[in-house]
Design an enzyme around this catalytic site. Structure first.
Site, short mmCIF file in Angstrom:
data_model
loop_
_atom_site.label_atom_id
_atom_site.label_comp_id
_atom_site.label_asym_id
_atom_site.label_seq_id
_atom_site.Cartn_x
_atom_site.Cartn_y
_atom_site.Cartn_z
N HIS A 151 0.82 -1.22 0.00
CA HIS A 151 0.00 0.00 0.00
C HIS A 151 0.85 1.27 0.00
O HIS A 151 0.33 2.37 -0.24
CB HIS A 151 -0.92 0.04 1.22
CG HIS A 151 -1.99 -1.01 1.22
ND1 HIS A 151 -2.84 -1.21 0.15
CD2 HIS A 151 -2.34 -1.94 2.15
CE1 HIS A 151 -3.67 -2.21 0.42
NE2 HIS A 151 -3.37 -2.67 1.63
N ASP A 158 -2.95 -10.60 -2.39
CA ASP A 158 -3.54 -10.11 -1.15
C ASP A 158 -5.00 -9.72 -1.40
O ASP A 158 -5.35 -9.30 -2.50
CB ASP A 158 -2.74 -8.90 -0.67
CG ASP A 158 -3.11 -8.44 0.72
OD1 ASP A 158 -2.39 -8.78 1.67
OD2 ASP A 158 -4.12 -7.72 0.86
N HIS A 165 -6.48 -7.16 -0.45
CA HIS A 165 -6.56 -5.72 -0.70
C HIS A 165 -5.71 -5.36 -1.92
O HIS A 165 -4.61 -5.88 -2.09
CB HIS A 165 -6.05 -4.93 0.52
CG HIS A 165 -6.80 -5.24 1.78
ND1 HIS A 165 -6.46 -6.31 2.59
CD2 HIS A 165 -7.85 -4.62 2.37
CE1 HIS A 165 -7.27 -6.33 3.64
NE2 HIS A 165 -8.13 -5.34 3.52
N ASP A 172 -4.93 -12.76 3.67
CA ASP A 172 -6.23 -12.30 4.13
C ASP A 172 -7.33 -12.65 3.14
O ASP A 172 -8.50 -12.35 3.37
CB ASP A 172 -6.23 -10.81 4.42
CG ASP A 172 -5.49 -9.99 3.39
OD1 ASP A 172 -5.09 -10.56 2.34
OD2 ASP A 172 -5.27 -8.79 3.62
#
Length: 380
Positions: free
Chosen positions: A163, A200, A202, A288
């Site tokens: 990120h 991931d 995200h 995740d």
């Protein structure tokens, strides 16, 4: 100087040589919301958000994540896996993907508690060193696979990185570890073309931003679609300029699992990689996407099967040059089990064929009950 933890390592017998890179200094990143943070507007904003919650909030990206992985690998070692430590990334290495002003800002927070973004990204007194070591450890992993000293590598690092943008910390990420390593491979290791796969849950907004217009880095991201954090990664985000077409986003709905992920791998990732012809493949591996994290429904077999696909690509396209980099995953059980599933395949274990959850049990129930609902021909 950190040393490798004391693991029981099995001799390699017909297995691949896999190196796990882990440095205990990454555990020093431990933000505590109850500590006194640098005062200011951002501190007030974050505190106001946290005060509105109905439960006690703790920093989700904590040292226990890596400790759970290490504990499992000690209890259940994977044959063929060995361990090594990393080293801090230099300012020059970090500056290939982050601006000088951003690095100055982060380095000024060494030995301090502070918020870096309203999304609750924070640092503690040991965080800057931990972030330097995380990025440098990924570089060590990449250098090993490029040199051929290991068949593949997995860098167990934190804080995560995908990120982090050139000028901004986001999503618990300070430095973009996988981007730093990719840029290092291009600048110093002779890898002209690098493919980064991010699975991931995200979207890796930071990695996308860094390589948005770079035709020599292909970024492929399978993730839960917006409005899920960070909200980027739509199908039509494909890069710009000379890099148009080297950003490939695959947004999925919440609840998507192994069938969707494997279809994306086989029908998008494989042909894209074959077209791009990378010299190195890096995987931003977040766990995740497992259902324990309540975002998607990928299983341990799903992570293992995806690993098998990527490993096959690396063997065919870039002399096996493949390195994994830990990103997210906040349930310590699914995180540790997911990492171990990946390592088992990398080390030469059988690649599983994921099944649809519950289907085998339904088939068993059918076999058990069916005769009760059919006429017995012998009684006619």
């Amino acid at each position: 100087m950190s040393r490798a933890p004391n693991f029981r390592e099995s001799p390699v017998t017909g297995r691949n040589n896999v190196t796990v890179y882990y440095d205990e200094r990454v555990l020093n990143h431990a933000p505590d919301v109850n500590a006194a943070f640098l005062p200011g507007r951002l501190d007030k904003r974050v505190r106001a958000i946290l005060s509105g919650l109905t439960v006690q909030w703790k920093y989700p990206e904590h040292p226990g994540r890596l400790q759970a992985i290490i504990d499992l690998l000690k209890r259940e070692p994977v044959e063929g896996v060995r361990f090594a430590t990393g080293q801090p990334a230099t300012r020059e290495q970090l500056a290939r993907v982050h601006t000088t002003s951003y690095l100055d800002e982060v380095f000024s927070l060494r030995n301090k508690n502070a918020w870096l973004d309203v999304d609750t990204t924070a640092v503690s007194p040991g965080s800057v060193e931990a972030a330097e070591v995380a990025a440098g450890t990924v570089i060590s992993a990449v250098e090993a696979v490029v040199s051929g000293s290991t068949s593949s590598a997995f860098a167990l690092v934190r804080p995560p990185g995908h990120h982090a943008e050139p000028v901004r910390a986001r999503g618990f990420c300070l430095f973009n570890n996988v981007a730093v390593a990719a840029a290092h491979a291009q600048a110093q290791l002779g890898c002209n073309r690098v493919l980064i796969l991010d699975w991931d849950a995200h979207h890796g907004n930071g990695t996308q931003d860094i390589f948005w217009a770079d035709p020599d880095v292909m970024f492929i991201d399978i993730h839960r679609a917006a409005p899920f954090y960070p909200g980027s990664g739509s199908l039509h985000e494909v890069g710009a300029g000379l890099g148009e077409g080297t950003t490939v986003n695959i947004p999925l709905p919440g609840g998507a699992g192994d069938p969707a992920y494997l279809r994306a791998m086989n029908d998008i990732v494989v042909p894209a990689a074959e077209y791009f012809q990378p010299d190195l493949i890096l995987v931003s591996a977040g766990f995740d996407a497992h259902w324990y994290d309540l975002a998607l429904n990928v299983t341990y077999d799903g992570f293992a099967a995806m690993t098998g696909i990527v490993q096959s690509l690396a063997d065919r396209l870039c002399e096996g040059r493949l390195a994994f980099v830990l990103e997210g995953g906040y349930n310590t059980e699914s995180l540790s089990r997911g990492v171990r599933a990946v390592l088992e395949v990398l080390a030469g274990g059988e690649v599983p064929r994921p099944r649809v959850c519950g289907m085998a049990e339904v088939e068993e129930a059918i076999a058990f009950h069916l005769s009760a609902f059919t006429d017995d021909a012998s009684g006619d």
